[in-house]
Design a protein around this motif. Sequence first.
Motif, PDB file in Angstrom:
ATOM      1  N   ALA A  32      40.005  30.967  50.786  1.00 33.92           N
ATOM      2  CA  ALA A  32      40.979  31.690  49.948  1.00 33.92           C
ATOM      3  C   ALA A  32      40.808  33.190  50.153  1.00 33.92           C
ATOM      4  O   ALA A  32      39.690  33.690  50.317  1.00 33.92           O
ATOM      5  CB  ALA A  32      40.777  31.330  48.479  1.00 33.92           C
ATOM      6  N   ILE A  33      41.920  33.916  50.144  1.00 33.36           N
ATOM      7  CA  ILE A  33      41.900  35.366  50.323  1.00 33.36           C
ATOM      8  C   ILE A  33      41.660  36.045  48.977  1.00 33.36           C
ATOM      9  O   ILE A  33      42.420  35.855  48.029  1.00 33.36           O
ATOM     10  CB  ILE A  33      43.225  35.868  50.926  1.00 33.36           C
ATOM     11  CG1 ILE A  33      43.455  35.245  52.304  1.00 33.36           C
ATOM     12  CG2 ILE A  33      43.225  37.396  51.027  1.00 33.36           C
ATOM     13  CD1 ILE A  33      44.804  35.578  52.913  1.00 33.36           C
ATOM     14  N   ILE A  34      40.599  36.844  48.897  1.00 38.51           N
ATOM     15  CA  ILE A  34      40.283  37.624  47.711  1.00 38.51           C
ATOM     16  C   ILE A  34      40.672  39.061  48.012  1.00 38.51           C
ATOM     17  O   ILE A  34      40.163  39.661  48.964  1.00 38.51           O
ATOM     18  CB  ILE A  34      38.782  37.545  47.351  1.00 38.51           C
ATOM     19  CG1 ILE A  34      38.299  36.088  47.337  1.00 38.51           C
ATOM     20  CG2 ILE A  34      38.527  38.229  46.015  1.00 38.51           C
ATOM     21  CD1 ILE A  34      39.002  35.215  46.333  1.00 38.51           C
ATOM     22  N   SER A  35      41.564  39.637  47.217  1.00 37.13           N
ATOM     23  CA  SER A  35      42.083  40.965  47.499  1.00 37.13           C
ATOM     24  C   SER A  35      42.120  41.822  46.250  1.00 37.13           C
ATOM     25  O   SER A  35      42.290  41.315  45.138  1.00 37.13           O
ATOM     26  CB  SER A  35      43.500  40.851  48.082  1.00 37.13           C
ATOM     27  OG  SER A  35      44.140  42.112  48.145  1.00 37.13           O
ATOM     28  N   ASP A  36      41.960  43.144  46.445  1.00 36.98           N
ATOM     29  CA  ASP A  36      42.055  44.054  45.304  1.00 36.98           C
ATOM     30  C   ASP A  36      43.507  44.280  44.895  1.00 36.98           C
ATOM     31  O   ASP A  36      43.787  44.976  43.926  1.00 36.98           O
ATOM     32  CB  ASP A  36      41.377  45.397  45.607  1.00 36.98           C
ATOM     33  CG  ASP A  36      42.030  46.144  46.768  1.00 36.98           C
ATOM     34  OD1 ASP A  36      42.985  45.607  47.367  1.00 36.98           O
ATOM     35  OD2 ASP A  36      41.571  47.267  47.084  1.00 36.98           O
ATOM     36  N   GLN A  37      44.434  43.679  45.628  1.00 35.07           N
ATOM     37  CA  GLN A  37      45.854  43.777  45.314  1.00 35.07           C
ATOM     38  C   GLN A  37      46.355  42.591  44.495  1.00 35.07           C
ATOM     39  O   GLN A  37      47.554  42.414  44.323  1.00 35.07           O
ATOM     40  CB  GLN A  37      46.676  43.887  46.605  1.00 35.07           C
ATOM     41  CG  GLN A  37      46.328  45.106  47.453  1.00 35.07           C
ATOM     42  CD  GLN A  37      46.573  46.403  46.717  1.00 35.07           C
ATOM     43  OE1 GLN A  37      47.635  46.600  46.115  1.00 35.07           O
ATOM     44  NE2 GLN A  37      45.592  47.302  46.741  1.00 35.07           N
ATOM     45  N   GLY A  38      45.443  41.749  44.022  1.00 32.63           N
ATOM     46  CA  GLY A  38      45.859  40.592  43.236  1.00 32.63           C
ATOM     47  C   GLY A  38      46.007  39.352  44.097  1.00 32.63           C
ATOM     48  O   GLY A  38      45.403  39.237  45.169  1.00 32.63           O
ATOM     49  N   SER A  39      46.862  38.436  43.665  1.00 34.55           N
ATOM     50  CA  SER A  39      46.973  37.126  44.318  1.00 34.55           C
ATOM     51  C   SER A  39      48.123  37.023  45.317  1.00 34.55           C
ATOM     52  O   SER A  39      48.312  35.965  45.920  1.00 34.55           O
ATOM     53  CB  SER A  39      47.151  36.034  43.251  1.00 34.55           C
ATOM     54  OG  SER A  39      46.049  36.019  42.374  1.00 34.55           O
ATOM     55  N   LYS A  40      48.867  38.087  45.509  1.00 35.00           N
ATOM     56  CA  LYS A  40      50.053  37.998  46.357  1.00 35.00           C
ATOM     57  C   LYS A  40      49.727  37.580  47.779  1.00 35.00           C
ATOM     58  O   LYS A  40      50.384  36.692  48.348  1.00 35.00           O
ATOM     59  CB  LYS A  40      50.803  39.335  46.365  1.00 35.00           C
ATOM     60  CG  LYS A  40      52.109  39.281  47.142  1.00 35.00           C
ATOM     61  CD  LYS A  40      52.910  40.563  46.999  1.00 35.00           C
ATOM     62  CE  LYS A  40      54.242  40.463  47.727  1.00 35.00           C
ATOM     63  NZ  LYS A  40      55.069  41.684  47.549  1.00 35.00           N
ATOM     64  N   LEU A  41      48.702  38.198  48.386  1.00 32.66           N
ATOM     65  CA  LEU A  41      48.350  37.865  49.766  1.00 32.66           C
ATOM     66  C   LEU A  41      47.959  36.401  49.900  1.00 32.66           C
ATOM     67  O   LEU A  41      48.333  35.737  50.863  1.00 32.66           O
ATOM     68  CB  LEU A  41      47.216  38.766  50.247  1.00 32.66           C
ATOM     69  CG  LEU A  41      47.552  40.245  50.453  1.00 32.66           C
ATOM     70  CD1 LEU A  41      46.311  41.011  50.893  1.00 32.66           C
ATOM     71  CD2 LEU A  41      48.666  40.410  51.488  1.00 32.66           C
ATOM     72  N   GLU A  42      47.198  35.896  48.940  1.00 29.92           N
ATOM     73  CA  GLU A  42      46.763  34.498  48.989  1.00 29.92           C
ATOM     74  C   GLU A  42      47.944  33.549  48.830  1.00 29.92           C
ATOM     75  O   GLU A  42      48.060  32.560  49.556  1.00 29.92           O
ATOM     76  CB  GLU A  42      45.713  34.242  47.902  1.00 29.92           C
ATOM     77  CG  GLU A  42      45.378  32.777  47.662  1.00 29.92           C
ATOM     78  CD  GLU A  42      44.739  32.078  48.847  1.00 29.92           C
ATOM     79  OE1 GLU A  42      44.539  30.853  48.763  1.00 29.92           O
ATOM     80  OE2 GLU A  42      44.438  32.738  49.867  1.00 29.92           O
ATOM     81  N   VAL A  43      48.845  33.836  47.886  1.00 29.78           N
ATOM     82  CA  VAL A  43      50.008  32.968  47.662  1.00 29.78           C
ATOM     83  C   VAL A  43      50.903  32.953  48.902  1.00 29.78           C
ATOM     84  O   VAL A  43      51.378  31.889  49.329  1.00 29.78           O
ATOM     85  CB  VAL A  43      50.801  33.423  46.425  1.00 29.78           C
ATOM     86  CG1 VAL A  43      52.095  32.620  46.295  1.00 29.78           C
ATOM     87  CG2 VAL A  43      49.959  33.267  45.158  1.00 29.78           C
TER      88      VAL A  43
END
Length: 203
Positions: A10-21
Amino acid sequence: MVQQFKYLGAIISDQGSKLEVLARAAQTLTALSKLKPIWKDKNISVKCKVRFLRALVLSIFLYACDTWTLTAELQRRIQTLEMRCYRTILGISYLSHTSNDQVRTTIQQHIGPYDDLLTIVKERKLRWYGHVTRTDGFAKTVLQGTVEGRRRRGGQRKKWCDNIKEWTKKTFAETQALAHDRDRWRDLVHNSSRRRPNDSTQS
């Protein structure tokens, strides 16, 4: 210090969940495309195709969905992805001007009442929240903890717990108390996950 990294797929990002979704949606559509021979096979019933879709395609999208922080935009993207999947297995082109409601009705005629993809995501997240609240451990510490410092100026980013309050129509303290009563929490999860944004009915 990094802005994003991948952990357990899973992608963990400081931009929230958008990249992962978005990444999950892309992987889902790739899996959908690889199974074209099944979707086009006239000898396979729609009911079986839906089962294949859920087991082989949508399961990819739902991986770790209980960790997502969903904005209104991401919720729309989830609904759009589901419609694209159903249109594909039904062989319905967007050029046919068939509405999403008609697609849902067709699916329901074949498999009966069903929970849509967004409802499943909401339900999984609410169930996980209840589970963590009832236990003692690091996850609960992170969930209930606070971080020292000032919040940034301007509009604030949506937090993971904001979804819980938004969907249940309850304060954080109320959900904490309700989560310890399994039966009441189960009923709240069922009702809240199926509530739409314009539905102001209290549980």
